[in-house]
Design an enzyme around this catalytic site. Structure first.
Site, short mmCIF file in Angstrom:
data_model
loop_
_atom_site.label_atom_id
_atom_site.label_comp_id
_atom_site.label_asym_id
_atom_site.label_seq_id
_atom_site.Cartn_x
_atom_site.Cartn_y
_atom_site.Cartn_z
N THR A 297 0.85 -1.19 0.00
CA THR A 297 0.00 0.00 0.00
C THR A 297 0.88 1.24 0.00
O THR A 297 2.03 1.22 0.42
CB THR A 297 -0.94 0.03 1.21
N GLY A 298 0.31 2.33 -0.50
CA GLY A 298 1.10 3.56 -0.63
C GLY A 298 2.23 3.39 -1.62
O GLY A 298 3.32 3.93 -1.44
N SER B 158 2.70 4.42 -4.69
CA SER B 158 2.88 5.37 -5.78
C SER B 158 4.05 6.33 -5.57
O SER B 158 4.54 6.94 -6.51
CB SER B 158 1.60 6.19 -6.00
N GLY C 61 7.63 7.47 -2.75
CA GLY C 61 8.46 7.27 -1.57
C GLY C 61 8.82 5.84 -1.27
O GLY C 61 9.21 5.06 -2.14
N GLY D 261 6.94 3.30 -0.44
CA GLY D 261 6.12 2.29 -1.10
C GLY D 261 6.58 2.01 -2.51
O GLY D 261 6.66 0.85 -2.94
N TYR E 128 -1.35 12.52 14.03
CA TYR E 128 -0.59 11.49 13.30
C TYR E 128 -0.22 10.33 14.22
O TYR E 128 -0.47 9.17 13.90
CB TYR E 128 0.66 12.11 12.69
#
Length: 311
Positions: free
Chosen positions: A42-43, A45, A47, A49, A188
């Protein structure tokens, strides 16, 4: 090459190596572990990930790329397939309950199961209390991306894993859930902490079925998520490909956790020095400021220098 570095740059590199855990150095071990396995990231797209997905694709895994931006996912998948790997994209907003349910159905229909889940998607936010009063949507969005969405995803993927008697979950968490919460970081840290606690609570149950869980309490990574916070640019962090080596280490060796060595004394110190620590945090808060991003000021993209040729 280190012999040709300036003293200042050499010192920064040394500090970075001391502060951060070591990643996997043996790519052959990763290849042996993930070859022909189905790995969901996941993530994927940007950095960490993206770097993790590219590393897994090069090692022979079938990589399932999950993120919101279909165009970015397509670019990452194209990089993987151009190198001879296998990748499939799933553009999904983890805050959308129905979309996550449909995602699980699509993945199981396409692949039957998932061998490894890398829970990496995350939303960071740093904002003073007086800027939070009329922004409750920050709470709901951050909680959705960092806790509720990933939990809903796992609730759909875990039954087939448990039925097969094998599977591995790698959770990319943050050192922020292990140390004293700092001013501005509450939204966060609470969202990441919520998922961390839930995952730890179910681990004994799923371990009994042959599954394993590894949590990486990650320090600073130089990505677009950390770029808007000025102080982050001065701290000894990792570039995405370096952080991806930590994910690879977790996948190969399956440790219960990967944690920077200094987190343990920091936790202990926070217990025995709560009063002085609270005063110190208040002092630092009064002498720091919110980032331009927190204030709603658009900032130009920040590009960090490559590390050993890495992005």
């Amino acid at each position: 090459m280190d012999a040709f570095l300036s003293p200042g740059r050499a010192a920064r590199r040394l500090v970075k190596r001391i502060v951060n855990p070591a990643g996997l150095a043996n790519d052959a071990a990763l290849h042996a572990t993930v070859r022909d396995k189905v790995v969901l990231v996941t993530g994927a797209s940007y950095g960490l990930g993206e770097a993790t997905a590219r590393k897994l694709g090069a090692a022979g895994a079938t990589v399932l790329l999950v993120a919101r931006t279909s165009e970015r996912l397509a670019n990452v998948a194209a990089q993987i397939t151009a190198g001879g790997g296998k990748a499939q994209t799933y553009a999904v907003d983890l805050c959308n309950d129905k979309a996550v349910e449909e995602l699980v159905q699509r993945i199981l229909a396409d692949h039957g199961h998932v061998d490894i889940v890398v829970n990496n998607a995350g939303k960071s936010i740093r904002r003073s209390l007086h800027l939070q009063y009329d922004r409750f949507h920050d709470f709901t969005r951050t909680m959705g991306v960092n806790y509720l969405g990933p939990a809903r995803l796992l609730l759909g993927l875990l039954p087939p894993m448990r039925a097969r008697g094998r599977g591995h979950i790698v959770n990319v968490s943050t050192v922020g859930v292990r140390i004293v919460p700092g001013p501005r970081w509450g939204v966060y840290q609470s969202s990441k902490g919520a998922f961390d606690i839930w995952l730890r609570s179910i681990t004994p149950e799923i371990q009994a079925d042959g599954l394993t869980v590894s949590t990486i309490y990650m320090g600073l990574i130089y990505t677009r998520m950390s770029a808007p916070t000025p102080i982050m640019r001065k701290l000894p962090g990792l570039h995405p490909d370096e952080a991806a080596d930590l994910v690879a280490r977790a996948i190969v060796h399956r440790p219960r956790e990967i944690t920077p060595w200094w987190v343990w004394p920091a936790e202990f110190g926070s217990l025995i020095a709560r009063g002085p620590l609270a005063h110190g945090l208040a002092f630092l808060h009064r002498r720091s400021r919110d980032s331009e991003s927190a204030l709603g000021i658009e900032a130009p993209p920040t590009h960090h220098p490559r590390a050993r040729g890495r992005t």
